[in-house]
Motif scaffolding. Structure first.
Motif, short mmCIF file in Angstrom:
data_model
loop_
_atom_site.label_atom_id
_atom_site.label_comp_id
_atom_site.label_asym_id
_atom_site.label_seq_id
_atom_site.Cartn_x
_atom_site.Cartn_y
_atom_site.Cartn_z
N PHE A 14 1.26 -1.25 -0.04
CA PHE A 14 -0.52 -0.35 0.06
C PHE A 14 1.04 1.33 -0.40
N SER A 16 3.90 1.61 -1.03
CA SER A 16 4.17 1.11 -2.42
C SER A 16 3.69 2.35 -3.84
N ARG A 17 2.08 2.12 -3.10
CA ARG A 17 1.38 2.52 -4.17
C ARG A 17 1.86 4.00 -4.47
N GLU A 54 3.92 -7.79 -10.67
CA GLU A 54 2.82 -6.53 -11.24
C GLU A 54 2.34 -6.44 -12.66
N GLU A 70 -8.19 -2.37 -12.98
CA GLU A 70 -7.16 -2.06 -12.33
C GLU A 70 -6.60 -1.03 -11.78
N SER A 71 -6.41 0.70 -12.95
CA SER A 71 -5.81 1.73 -12.68
C SER A 71 -6.53 2.13 -11.39
N PRO A 75 -6.76 1.97 -3.62
CA PRO A 75 -5.19 1.67 -3.76
C PRO A 75 -5.13 0.96 -1.94
N LYS A 78 -6.51 -3.05 -4.46
CA LYS A 78 -5.15 -3.50 -5.09
C LYS A 78 -3.99 -4.02 -4.59
N SER A 79 -4.01 -3.23 -2.90
CA SER A 79 -2.98 -4.06 -3.24
C SER A 79 -3.60 -4.86 -2.18
#
Length: 129
Positions: A14, A16-17, A54, A70-71, A75, A78-79
């Motif tokens: 998370f 790293s996002r 990834e 996904e984009s 966050p 997604k994580s």
């Protein structure tokens, strides 16, 4: 149980996002959560798998997410999905049901109840692989 280790892996992914994660963050979280050597090895493996796969994980999410690519995912969601996909697709020693359940629990804790359902739905579709 690896619940704490999964949460730490999630927290690092998370973070790293939002930019480059310093190696010191891992050490701080590992120490703060009193992770065992096995838990630290688990986290390192999950983080390595996410880094390596990834693009593959993003494509899998895109193919299974009807409402959001996904984009556009939160966050946190997604994580959570990335940690679960690392386990499901590349860590055969972890039962898929455990990965799915733990991901839903982390989503309930760190995101929202709707996120837990969304994460479970995506991962249930991955189960069919």
């Amino acid at each position: 149980m690896r619940t704490k280790a999964r949460e730490v892996a999630f927290q690092i992914v998370f973070a790293s996002r939002f930019g480059e994660v310093e190696k010191g963050l891992k050490s701080v979280l590992y120490k703060k959560e009193n992770l065992t050597k096995d838990d630290m090895e688990y986290c390192d493996k999950v983080l390595s798998l996410i880094e390596e796969h990834e693009d593959e994980f993003a494509k899998i999410i895109d193919e299974r997410s009807v409402a959001f690519p996904e984009s556009r995912l939160f966050p946190a969601d997604k994580s959570i999905l990335f940690v679960a996909l690392a386990e499901i697709l590349h860590m055969a020693d972890i039962p898929r049901a455990v990965s799915l359940n733990e991901a839903a629990n982390i989503a309930s804790k760190y995101s929202s109840e709707k996120s837990a359902s969304f994460v479970s739905g995506i991962l249930s579709e991955v189960e069919k692989l």
